[in-house]
Design a protein around this motif. Structure first.
Motif: not given
Length: 338
Positions: A2-5, A22-24, A27-30, A300-302
């Motif tokens: 899936t595309n990153p948030v 940085q933590n987002l 966790a894989g967000a952009e 990551s949960n958010l």
């Protein structure tokens, strides 16, 4: 895959934006853009840390971008609620630095906006969500290793660092008061660890004991709380001495019916090096260990909540209740000064 948030930041006046972003990313967000009013003290460090993230021409350009799903807010505290409402009405979810609001009217407006839009309004309570020791403590409590939690004692000392602070830091109306601001961390932890949906503020006080030249600054605050699940005591201050090797000796003690846990979050004074020290004492164990590798699941949960419209990172009702209690305690404390 899936595309990153994709997320953007509006307001970078507090350094908490560094950890939020940085933590987002971790966790894989952009991180796709940012905007801030003027040039806050944090700007140079922010640009150095995120050199490839472009500054937008305006906040509106970010709010109007349909690809951006999440907006981070770390501007001057009094302004955060207004930006949160604008972002949610533009179809964005929101992660705010604490305090997410500074008045009851602001909180009421945010509640109404969440109900109207169905968007997520989350506050990054960094003293829980960016501290692996708290992640570990939650696991230990969930395992029943200290029985039923009956009390938390949360201590949040901070270093003043006067020379780095902007004018708004000393303006009561701008930052909302010491309880609304930094004690919101400990209120969050009290509700979380006792499993409380509501609580009563039984005592609250604030003071300015060492900074008389800055009457808008509150350098000390304390709260006593109780719920149908447990009791809590909170102390916050701006008195961290210069010799301490970090900004504050933040601690949390979680008392259970069968033991207790103490978190020495940021330093173990005259003890072991590093951060995230956990002490566990119960009927079988009396030990101290590092929890630095316990992880930070909030971020990551958010991201998953944004994708699935769920509430795994933190229930929305919990966020509202933390803010409500902080504002109530702040008002109680200031009424005692009159």
């Amino acid at each position: 895959m899936t595309n990153p948030v994709k997320f953007a930041a509006i307001g970078i006046d507090h350094r908490h934006i560094f950890g939020m972003a940085q933590n987002l990313i971790d966790a894989g967000a952009e991180f796709v853009g940012w905007w801030t009013e003027g040039t806050p003290n944090t700007a140079e460090g922010f640009i150095k840390r995120f050199p490839d993230v472009p500054k937008a021409a305006s906040a509106e350009a970010l709010l109007e971008d349909p690809s951006i799903e999440l907006v981070l807010l770390s501007g001057i505290p009094v302004d955060r609620a207004g930006w949160a409402v604008q972002a949610m009405k533009a179809g964005k979810d929101v992660m705010s630095d604490k305090p997410g609001c500074t008045t009851v009217d602001q909180l009421d407006e945010i509640r109404a906006c969440v109900a109207e839009t169905g968007r997520i309004w989350s506050i990054n309570f960094s003293e829980r969500f960016e501290v692996p020791a708290v992640t570990k403590a939650a696991e230990l409590v969930a395992q029943g290793l200290i029985g039923k939690v009956v009390q938390t004692v949360g201590l949040g000392p901070h270093r003043l660092n006067r020379e780095t602070r902007p004018d708004w830091f000393f303006d009561r109306e701008a930052y909302g008061g010491i309880i609304t601001d930094i004690a919101s961390h400990q209120i969050d932890q009290f509700l979380f660890f006792t499993g409380s949906d509501d609580a009563e503020v039984s005592m609250a006080s604030v003071g300015n004991f060492a900074n008389s030249d800055d009457p808008g600054l509150q350098d000390f605050g304390e709260i006593a709380m109780r719920s149908d699940q447990g009791h809590g005591y909170i102390r916050v201050d701006w008195f961290t001495p210069d010799a301490l090797p970090t900004w504050g000796d933040g601690r949390l003690t979680i008392l259970g019916t069968e033991g207790y846990i103490e978190l020495r979050k940021y330093t173990d004074v005259c003890g072991d090096a590093g951060t995230d020290h956990v002490v566990l004492v119960n009927g079988d164990r009396c030990e101290k260990f590092s929890a630095a590798d316990a992880g930070l699941p909030y971020f990551s949960n958010l991201i998953e909540d944004i994708k699935g419209r769920s509430e795994t990172a933190m229930p929305q009702a919990h966020v509202f209740k933390v803010c409500e209690l902080a504002l109530e305690a702040q008002a109680m404390a200031e009424a005692r000064l009159k």
